[in-house]
Scaffold this active site. Sequence first.
Site, PDB file in Angstrom:
ATOM      1  N   GLU A   1      -3.750   7.942  -4.067  1.00 55.29           N
ATOM      2  CA  GLU A   1      -3.148   5.948  -3.666  1.00 55.29           C
ATOM      3  C   GLU A   1      -3.513   5.386  -4.343  1.00 55.29           C
ATOM      4  OE1 GLU A   1      -5.788   4.746   0.523  1.00 55.29           O
ATOM      5  OE2 GLU A   1      -6.714   3.870  -1.781  1.00 55.29           O
TER       6      GLU A   1
ATOM      7  N   TYR B   1       0.984  -1.095   0.437  1.00 55.15           N
ATOM      8  CA  TYR B   1      -0.071   0.238  -0.067  1.00 55.15           C
ATOM      9  C   TYR B   1       0.784   1.747  -0.195  1.00 55.15           C
ATOM     10  CZ  TYR B   1      -2.920   3.545   1.633  1.00 55.15           C
ATOM     11  OH  TYR B   1      -3.852   4.863   1.932  1.00 55.15           O
TER      12      TYR B   1
END
Length: 380
Positions: A190, A101
């Site tokens: 993101e 991530y």
Amino acid sequence: MDLYEYQGKELFQRVGIPVGEGRLATTPGEARQAAEVLGGPVVVKAQVLTGGRGKAGGVKLAQSAHEAEEHAKSILGLDIKGHVVKRLWIARAAEIAKEYYLSLTFDRGAKKPLFMFTTEGGVEIEEVAATSPEALVKLHVDPLEGFHAWQARRLVYGGRVSDQGEQKQIIAIVGKLYEAFTRFDAMLCEINPLIVTPDGTVEALDAKFTVDDNALYRHPEIAEMRDREAADPLEAFAREKHVTYVKLDGEVGVLGNGAGLSMSTVDVVTFAGGRPANFCDLGGGGDAQGVVDALEVITRDPQVKAIFFNIFGGITRCDEVARGVLRALAQMGIGLPIVVRLDGTNAEQGRRILAEAAPPNLHVEPTMLDAARKAVELSA
Ligand code: GDP
Ligand code: MN
């Protein structure tokens, strides 16, 4: 302004972040064609402006073009958290060895962009933050100093990425993400998951990209990406009228002059036991047309049962606002109860003007709290 995954990926691609190949489709037939062109297994991905599509059944692997068409049939029209799927991204399926991530967001508290990285990707980041906060590496970038390569290394080593090939690729992606963030005036970039394939290649499998609305004038090509159908029609209407408007869930329509006062009005409605239906800022002005526009926006929301019009006269005098309100009411014929609180410059004159005209649905209250209580009572 939130972008769809495929739009975010396009911006990623422009700065050189590796993303898989894909095609847009809006019908099952187009999905099949896209899969044929891409060849091999594909992933059919719902394009909606919300996360958690995988869990909601909006991301499905297809081994053949025929299967892609079948998945497209089931995903198109699907309701994911109130967003109906109208577009699909048909992506060449990636093989996943690891899911990481990486994000860059604007930390308003620190007034700096904030990188977050963890090798425990794939799941929602809030979950990682709650269950294993030590696995989440955070790093601010001072906008005046700009981004430096050591910051990317700190993220990657902090996340305990041990493979050198991965380290190198992720470090490059971190730098490019900062470039995308600044170049496109983003509020959020993101990548979840940032994957490592079995052969060790790192790429962005998903993209969440939010661009600062106030900077859109600098990026006409991004402004063009807005999906006018998906946007809340009321918010779109407000934008047309140049009214600052945010839809909320309650019954009391809130209208104030100035963002600070409007925010306080939202709070005081809640304090009085009611629920604000919206946040609406008239801005510094308060001329009749401004009032008409704002009331037009608010009254289009069928959830609104009463309107709380909170005015503090500064440069805009209360008598002017009062005339504006009356003109607006005469022009529009609003049946809903309206509670007006006027204070500040020429407040008494303003209240007198309203009292003299006194349409039965107009209530004038002397204080913010009294007015909030009245509006809440009338909205019940
Ligand atoms: P989200 O649920 O809205 O965040 O959508 P994502 O694009 O992140 O996809 C959700 C999950 O689907 C990912 O975490 C992957 O596990 C899986 N997935 C998505 N694309 C692929 C792919 O190309 N190959 C494989 N094997 N899995 C995928
Ligand atoms: Mn995702």
